[in-house]
Design a protein around this motif. Structure first.
Motif, mmCIF file in Angstrom:
data_model
loop_
_atom_site.group_PDB
_atom_site.id
_atom_site.type_symbol
_atom_site.label_atom_id
_atom_site.label_comp_id
_atom_site.label_asym_id
_atom_site.label_seq_id
_atom_site.Cartn_x
_atom_site.Cartn_y
_atom_site.Cartn_z
ATOM 1 N N LEU A 276 0.818 -0.980 -0.061
ATOM 2 C CA LEU A 276 -0.091 0.010 0.018
ATOM 3 C C LEU A 276 0.833 1.297 -0.089
ATOM 4 N N ARG B 296 1.160 2.205 -4.114
ATOM 5 C CA ARG B 296 -0.412 2.475 -3.940
ATOM 6 C C ARG B 296 -1.251 2.686 -5.282
ATOM 7 N N CYS C 117 -2.305 -0.502 -6.582
ATOM 8 C CA CYS C 117 -3.249 -1.133 -5.543
ATOM 9 C C CYS C 117 -4.687 -1.007 -6.137
ATOM 10 N N ARG D 17 -7.982 1.295 4.798
ATOM 11 C CA ARG D 17 -7.197 1.870 3.718
ATOM 12 C C ARG D 17 -7.462 1.279 2.500
ATOM 13 N N LEU D 18 -7.527 0.344 2.266
ATOM 14 C CA LEU D 18 -8.184 -0.345 1.098
ATOM 15 C C LEU D 18 -9.316 -0.262 0.683
#
Length: 391
Positions: free
Chosen positions: A135, A139, A142, A175-176
């Motif tokens: 992450l 990023r 992702c 966060r995902l």
């Protein structure tokens, strides 16, 4: 329609080819939750009860029937060794499907990691630390990797709940979710959960979903429990020396001779010390060197070699370990588990007990204690091992 009939054809073939007589109760219950609800799922039952298959059979069926446009299943494990073990099992399960699986940790192939970034699909197995690195450092990739993520499977939930790594996992998942705008369903696996309500609340964090925790119908089991105590110092005579240690190692040698055993300690240093002494005694008695060591400071190659020997060797391997073999790796049937000293907590005790008693055996656990004790006739409580009592 029964649960088996609803599974993907490649899974049905796998079940037939491996001569399963039927799906276990926890596997049927998991299929009902995944197929018929939108809830999160918490599976808590004994070691070798089929939890991993209970999670993956319906999830892979859903992925087969409705392919994702990114990684569809994210499997989070506390240990690289557990990922490696599950990777081998999953490879066999998905052999006849078009669903790929990729393991992602420090020892995994960089070529396969790069290939997954270019063409994200299937199952990704990862540790929390590797997911955080992903992450932070990738990023941008992702969003493509996890844009259509359907399920997050968290193995050994109890392990994460008890320390800061659990907070880390929840933060990473949040966060995902913010990055992708997608809230995948969560499936938690554990063999040792005393408080299901707390575990369900933990698993649900940030998802706004209900959580269903099917109750396993697995009945009560008998346990053979032995305790042996050794003294480094004579209780009344004032004798000082290493007699207690010598007696302890001789006893361990005798009790593990020709028995497939894991000897658990609470530190890497103690594991090395115990196994070195057992090797010396074995050499003195002209017995074969069947003694192995498994902990975080041992190279990945040697750990995997030990795991393979424990699972398939004709010899009765005796392995000294810390938490690295506490969790649900498949190492076949054990004759017994030995615990040197009191485990750190009740969860560790239950996990370590669960390592034996697989495939219908009665679990056998031997506790050994080596203590410095100086008591008098008036000191009734001096010899009590309070750490063991607290457990």
């Amino acid at each position: 329609m029964d649960a088996f009939a609803r599974l993907a054809p490649f899974i049905q073939d796998y079940i037939y080819n491996n001569h399963w007589k039927e799906l276990r109760g926890i596997q049927v219950a998991a299929c009902e939750v995944i197929f018929d609800t939108d809830a999160n799922l918490l599976l808590s039952s004994g070691t070798a009860s089929g939890k991993t298959e209970a999670a993956f059979l319906p999830v892979l069926t859903e992925l087969y029937n409705h392919p994702s446009t990114s990684v569809g299943v994210l499997y989070i494990s506390p240990l690289k060794a557990l990922i490696n073990d599950q990777f081998k099992r999953l490879e066999q399960l998905i052999l006849e499907s078009d669903i790929p699986v990729c393991k992602w940790h420090g020892d995994a192939s960089q070529v396969k990691k790069n290939a997954l970034i270019k063409h994200p699909a299937g199952i990704l197995q990862i540790t929390p630390e590797s997911l955080e690195s992903l992450l932070i450092n990738k990023r941008g990739a992702c969003l493509k990797l996890f844009g259509d993520l359907r399920y997050v499977i968290i193995d050994e939930v109890h392990h994460f709940m008890r320390d800061a790594r659990g907070v880390q996992v929840l933060c990473l998942l949040e966060r995902l979710q913010r990055l992708t705008g997608n809230i995948p369903r969560r499936i938690g696996l554990s063999a040792t959960l005393g408080d299901l309500t707390s575990a369900k609340n933990w698993l649900n964090t940030g998802t706004n979903r209900d959580c269903i925790a099917p109750v396993s119908s697995e009945g009560q089991r008998s346990v053979r429990l032995f305790v042996q105590r050794f003294l480094r110092q004579g209780e009344m005579s004032g004798e000082v020396g290493d007699r207690g240690d010598r007696e302890h190692f001789e006893y361990l040698f005798k009790m593990t001779l020709d028995k497939k055993t894991i000897i658990f300690t609470n530190s890497r240093e103690e594991t090395e010390f115990v196994m070195a002494n057992l090797r010396q005694i074995a050499a003195k008695n002209k017995a074969p060197d069947v003694y192995r060591v498994h902990h975080g400071n041992v190279s990945a190659m040697l750990r995997e070699q030990t795991e393979d020997e424990m699972k398939s060797s004709e010899e009765k391997i005796v392995t000294g370990a810390t938490v690295t073999l506490e969790l649900g790796m498949d190492i076949g049937s054990l004759d017994q588990v030995v615990q040197v000293g009191a485990p750190i907590n009740v969860s560790s005790f239950a996990q370590r007990l669960g390592r034996c008693g697989r495939r219908g055996q009665i679990p056998q656990l031997l506790f050994t204690f080596v203590e410095d004790v100086q008591t008098t006739a008036a000191d009734f409580l001096g010899p009590i091992n309070w750490a063991f009592i607290r457990l």
